[in-house]
Design an enzyme around this catalytic site. Structure first.
Site, PDB file in Angstrom:
ATOM      1  N   GLU A 224      12.982 -26.505   0.635  1.00 18.05           N
ATOM      2  CA  GLU A 224      13.648 -26.404   2.176  1.00 18.05           C
ATOM      3  C   GLU A 224      14.312 -25.253   2.400  1.00 18.05           C
ATOM      4  O   GLU A 224      14.478 -24.951   3.527  1.00 18.05           O
ATOM      5  CB  GLU A 224      14.417 -27.964   2.000  1.00 18.05           C
ATOM      6  CG  GLU A 224      16.076 -27.426   1.705  1.00 18.05           C
ATOM      7  CD  GLU A 224      15.977 -27.186   0.083  1.00 18.05           C
ATOM      8  OE1 GLU A 224      15.145 -27.420  -0.468  1.00 18.05           O
ATOM      9  OE2 GLU A 224      17.126 -26.654  -0.090  1.00 18.05           O
TER      10      GLU A 224
ATOM     11  N   ASP B  76      24.236 -25.673  -3.225  1.00 15.39           N
ATOM     12  CA  ASP B  76      22.909 -25.143  -2.541  1.00 15.39           C
ATOM     13  C   ASP B  76      23.161 -24.327  -1.126  1.00 15.39           C
ATOM     14  O   ASP B  76      22.425 -24.026  -0.563  1.00 15.39           O
ATOM     15  CB  ASP B  76      21.741 -26.359  -2.255  1.00 15.39           C
ATOM     16  CG  ASP B  76      20.524 -25.579  -2.299  1.00 15.39           C
ATOM     17  OD1 ASP B  76      20.502 -24.871  -2.773  1.00 15.39           O
ATOM     18  OD2 ASP B  76      19.566 -26.374  -1.978  1.00 15.39           O
TER      19      ASP B  76
ATOM     20  N   ASP C 182      21.099 -30.810  -1.633  1.00 16.15           N
ATOM     21  CA  ASP C 182      19.810 -30.954  -1.960  1.00 16.15           C
ATOM     22  C   ASP C 182      19.193 -32.021  -2.771  1.00 16.15           C
ATOM     23  O   ASP C 182      19.366 -31.681  -4.197  1.00 16.15           O
ATOM     24  CB  ASP C 182      19.204 -29.526  -2.298  1.00 16.15           C
ATOM     25  CG  ASP C 182      17.858 -29.343  -2.323  1.00 16.15           C
ATOM     26  OD1 ASP C 182      17.151 -30.253  -1.812  1.00 16.15           O
ATOM     27  OD2 ASP C 182      17.362 -28.232  -2.919  1.00 16.15           O
TER      28      ASP C 182
ATOM     29  N   ASP D 288      11.099 -30.275  -1.111  1.00 17.48           N
ATOM     30  CA  ASP D 288      12.391 -29.793  -2.019  1.00 17.48           C
ATOM     31  C   ASP D 288      12.275 -28.038  -1.950  1.00 17.48           C
ATOM     32  O   ASP D 288      13.396 -27.390  -2.336  1.00 17.48           O
ATOM     33  CB  ASP D 288      12.136 -29.892  -3.662  1.00 17.48           C
ATOM     34  CG  ASP D 288      13.609 -29.604  -4.331  1.00 17.48           C
ATOM     35  OD1 ASP D 288      14.619 -29.669  -3.699  1.00 17.48           O
ATOM     36  OD2 ASP D 288      13.276 -29.891  -5.530  1.00 17.48           O
TER      37      ASP D 288
ATOM     38  N   LYS E 236      14.349 -34.723  -6.392  1.00 13.16           N
ATOM     39  CA  LYS E 236      14.857 -34.181  -7.851  1.00 13.16           C
ATOM     40  C   LYS E 236      14.958 -35.285  -8.830  1.00 13.16           C
ATOM     41  O   LYS E 236      15.398 -36.321  -8.502  1.00 13.16           O
ATOM     42  CB  LYS E 236      15.892 -33.251  -7.638  1.00 13.16           C
ATOM     43  CG  LYS E 236      15.872 -31.879  -6.707  1.00 13.16           C
ATOM     44  CD  LYS E 236      17.031 -31.202  -6.666  1.00 13.16           C
ATOM     45  CE  LYS E 236      16.865 -29.988  -5.744  1.00 13.16           C
ATOM     46  NZ  LYS E 236      15.934 -28.869  -6.679  1.00 13.16           N
TER      47      LYS E 236
ATOM     48  N   ARG F  35      13.832 -22.122   2.346  1.00  9.52           N
ATOM     49  CA  ARG F  35      12.866 -21.137   2.806  1.00  9.52           C
ATOM     50  C   ARG F  35      12.467 -21.718   4.221  1.00  9.52           C
ATOM     51  O   ARG F  35      12.442 -20.621   5.046  1.00  9.52           O
ATOM     52  CB  ARG F  35      11.663 -20.858   2.099  1.00  9.52           C
ATOM     53  CG  ARG F  35      10.527 -22.088   1.722  1.00  9.52           C
ATOM     54  CD  ARG F  35       9.634 -21.808   0.953  1.00  9.52           C
ATOM     55  NE  ARG F  35      10.391 -22.039  -0.799  1.00  9.52           N
ATOM     56  CZ  ARG F  35       9.713 -21.920  -1.928  1.00  9.52           C
ATOM     57  NH1 ARG F  35       8.479 -21.666  -1.794  1.00  9.52           N
ATOM     58  NH2 ARG F  35      10.263 -22.017  -2.800  1.00  9.52           N
TER      59      ARG F  35
ATOM     60  N   LYS G 216      21.921 -19.389   3.121  1.00 15.39           N
ATOM     61  CA  LYS G 216      21.036 -20.798   3.058  1.00 15.39           C
ATOM     62  C   LYS G 216      22.485 -21.569   2.968  1.00 15.39           C
ATOM     63  O   LYS G 216      23.095 -21.496   2.022  1.00 15.39           O
ATOM     64  CB  LYS G 216      20.355 -20.747   1.758  1.00 15.39           C
ATOM     65  CG  LYS G 216      19.955 -22.439   1.415  1.00 15.39           C
ATOM     66  CD  LYS G 216      19.002 -22.403   0.362  1.00 15.39           C
ATOM     67  CE  LYS G 216      18.825 -23.729  -0.095  1.00 15.39           C
ATOM     68  NZ  LYS G 216      17.765 -23.933  -1.307  1.00 15.39           N
TER      69      LYS G 216
HETATM   70  N1  BES Z   1      17.999 -25.828  -4.218  1.00 13.01           N
HETATM   71  C1  BES Z   1      16.948 -25.614  -4.876  1.00 13.01           C
HETATM   72  C2  BES Z   1      16.789 -24.335  -6.094  1.00 13.01           C
HETATM   73  C3  BES Z   1      17.775 -24.209  -7.050  1.00 13.01           C
HETATM   74  C4  BES Z   1      17.685 -24.667  -8.416  1.00 13.01           C
HETATM   75  C5  BES Z   1      19.014 -23.921  -6.788  1.00 13.01           C
HETATM   76  C6  BES Z   1      18.454 -24.828  -9.374  1.00 13.01           C
HETATM   77  C7  BES Z   1      20.136 -23.973  -7.843  1.00 13.01           C
HETATM   78  C8  BES Z   1      19.713 -24.233  -9.055  1.00 13.01           C
HETATM   79  C9  BES Z   1      15.613 -25.282  -4.153  1.00 13.01           C
HETATM   80  O1  BES Z   1      15.878 -25.705  -2.660  1.00 13.01           O
HETATM   81  C10 BES Z   1      14.448 -25.818  -4.769  1.00 13.01           C
HETATM   82  O2  BES Z   1      14.610 -27.162  -5.061  1.00 13.01           O
HETATM   83  N2  BES Z   1      13.296 -25.058  -4.960  1.00 13.01           N
HETATM   84  C11 BES Z   1      12.188 -25.438  -5.860  1.00 13.01           C
HETATM   85  C12 BES Z   1      11.051 -24.953  -5.296  1.00 13.01           C
HETATM   86  C13 BES Z   1       9.792 -25.597  -5.615  1.00 13.01           C
HETATM   87  C14 BES Z   1       9.759 -27.030  -5.074  1.00 13.01           C
HETATM   88  C15 BES Z   1       8.761 -24.793  -5.150  1.00 13.01           C
HETATM   89  C16 BES Z   1      12.438 -25.387  -7.120  1.00 13.01           C
HETATM   90  O3  BES Z   1      12.994 -24.281  -7.645  1.00 13.01           O
HETATM   91  O4  BES Z   1      11.976 -26.063  -8.286  1.00 13.01           O
HETATM   92 ZN    ZN Z   2      17.609 -25.987  -2.230  1.00 18.10          ZN
HETATM   93 ZN    ZN Z   3      15.197 -27.917  -2.841  1.00 15.15          ZN
END
Ligand code: BES
Ligand code: ZN
Ligand code: ZN
Length: 488
Positions: free
Chosen positions: A341, A280, A262, A339, A269, A343, A257
């Site tokens: 994204e 990220d 992000d 968010d 966020k 996947r 990824k």
């Molecule tokens: N990049 C984030 C995940 C992340 C969180 C990486 C903390 C490093 C530290 C990812 O893209 C994300 O935002 N995931 C969301 C998914 C949710 C919206 C289903 C999450 O984990 O909150």
């Molecule tokens: Zn992310």
């Molecule tokens: Zn994200």
């Protein structure tokens, strides 16, 4: 940093410091430093515990200016990871004191090839500092120039082990350097340029598919994420081909990824901690680091790295919650949360790797906060649809000293990704977030053996440890290298 294997009398070597590894249940040699080491141990001022150090100046009978005792814990439990950590701790401790060169004594039983490799990795990884953007003119003064590894006998396998350790750890530091780059400096196209440069330097094949090409291929999931950003996306492909590949052999894909920043997009966020979202792209950085090492170590199977790179931004052009995109595979996805994204871009990259003819797909991604809720910063989450591949990865991770823990992929979790309007939704609700994210990706692997590493909790260290600088960890590089090297 110069790394030297030596078998000549270490007591007579002129150097700033000699490091002697000690156990908690074996007293240090009687004669060491004129009995001082033993005395510290019997007085319990140095107990040989894991992570412990004790510094002695002008040690008797040793030409070096200092002797550092470095604890490994119980002898029966001391292994590669312990030695890697102790070597890193010792180097960082001495570096902070202004030492420029040191010598590690690797006496039986810490004299095997694997243990020498671990010690070398510890030294090189311990030397890393995420200080590229610090302009302090004095920062270069605390610097290690030369590290000697003393062994009883200089053999060819030990020379090779030293080289492997250096190659792997330098590759991991390369990954850490990339992961630490801020979003303004490392855009998707800049990451593409870095990959191209690395590939040229190490003799790997490289293509960077630009936005026009991605549109031509109709990678709707990836393009949807990218559309809100002024920075164009790209898909990095780096190829390693062995000199003589056995026909019908496996072809490993490493998919990473690469979200260079992000923000969350329209599902933005909270601002607190958002600055960390520059890392990220740690999955992409890890697969590039692994390729850098593999180019030098030359596994017997072809390995192709695929890294989808985008920036996730809110704007008047950004993807909206509720948008439906058509993936490269042809499945439609309802984007309920912009968010989630990672996947989306991985789905298209995995289809691409699959169409290149890769037989085994392994991805690494900072995918979910939920994996950190489940496993903290200790283990990466490991998912696989194939027991043999899962076994290979667990074994590779064990040898590499990287902690990974298997999590489930039962079909019940797929129900959580139901969409009322498209083939699948990109989020699965409140519970089991790391699992539903993995389950989403699985929908794009077309039944091929696949494994997924969720490194969101392990790719970044918030506070420095004695053996590790704060910041990017470079997790997964060593496991990927072990995985490819052990494949025959
Ligand atoms: N990049 C984030 C995940 C992340 C969180 C990486 C903390 C490093 C530290 C990812 O893209 C994300 O935002 N995931 C969301 C998914 C949710 C919206 C289903 C999450 O984990 O909150
Ligand atoms: Zn992310
Ligand atoms: Zn994200």
């Amino acid at each position: 940093m110069e790394l030297i294997l030596t078998a000549s009398d270490w007591t007579a070597t002129q150097t700033d410091a000699v490091v002697c590894f000690c156990y908690s249940d074996v007293p240090p040699p009687e004669e060491l430093a004129g009995g001082l080491a033993r005395e510290l141990f019997t007085r319990q001022e140095f107990e040989g515990k894991s992570g412990e150090t004790a510094l002695l100046h002008r040690p008797a009978g040793i030409k070096a200016a200092r002797l550092l005792l470095a604890g490994l814990g119980e002898r029966a439990k001391a292994n590669g990871p312990e030695l890697r950590k102790a070597a890193a701790t010792a180097l960082r401790f001495l570096k902070a004191k202004g030492v420029h060169e040191l010598l590690f004594i690797l006496q039986a039983p810490v004299a095997s090839e694997a243990l020498l490799q671990a010690a070398v990795e510890g030294a090189v990884l311990g030397d890393f500092e995420a200080d590229r953007y610090k302009t302090d003119p004095r920062k270069g003064e605390k610097r290690i120039d030369r590290v000697r590894f003393w062994v009883e006998r200089e053999t060819i396998p030990l020379v090779e082990a030293l080289r492997r350790g250096r190659v792997v750890a330098e590759a991991q530091n390369f990954t850490r350097t990339l992961a630490n780059e801020p979003g303004n400096a490392l855009t998707p196209m800049k990451l593409g340029a870095a990959a191209r440069q690395m590939a040229a330097e190490f003799g790997l094949g490289c293509e960077v598919l630009d936005e026009a090409r991605l549109k031509q291929l109709a990678m709707g999931a990836l393009l949807g994420v990218s559309q809100g950003s002024a920075e164009p996306p790209c898909l990095i492909v780096v190829r390693y081909t062995p000199a003589e590949a056995a026909s019908g052999a496996a072809h490993l894909a490493l998919v990473g990824k690469g979200v260079t920043f992000d923000t969350g997009g329209i599902s933005i966020k909270p601002s607190d901690g958002m600055e960390k979202m520059k890392y990220d792209m740690s999955g992409a950085a890890a697969v590039l680091g692994a390729m850098r090492a593999l180019a030098q170590l030359k596994p017997r199977i072809p390995v192709t790295a695929v890294a989808p790179c985008v920036e996730n931004m809110p704007s008047h052009r950004a993807q909206r919650p509720g948008d439906i995109v058509t993936s490269y595979l042809g499945k439609t996805i309802e984007v309920l949360n912009t968010d989630a994204e990672g996947r989306l871009i991985l789905a298209d990259a995995i289809t691409y790797a699959s169409r290149l003819g890769c037989t085994h797909l392994v991805d690494a991604a900072t995918l979910t906060g939920a994996v950190a809720v489940a496993l903290a910063g200790v283990h990466a989450g490991l998912f696989s649809n194939d027991d043999a591949l899962l076994g290979r990865i667990r074994e590779a991770a064990r040898r590499a000293g990287e902690k990974m823990w298997p999590l489930p992929l039962d079909d019940e979790y797929k129900d959580l990704l139901k969409s009322g309007f498209a083939d699948i939704a990109n989020i699965g609700g409140r519970y089991g977030g790391a699992v539903t994210a993995a389950k989403f990706i699985e929908e794009f692997v077309e039944g091929k053996p696949w494994a997924h590493l969720d490194i969101a909790g392990t790719a970044w260290l918030d506070d420095a440890k004695p053996h590790q600088a704060k910041g990017p960890t470079g997790v997964a590089v060593r496991t990927f290298v072990e995985l490819a090297m052990a494949w025959s």
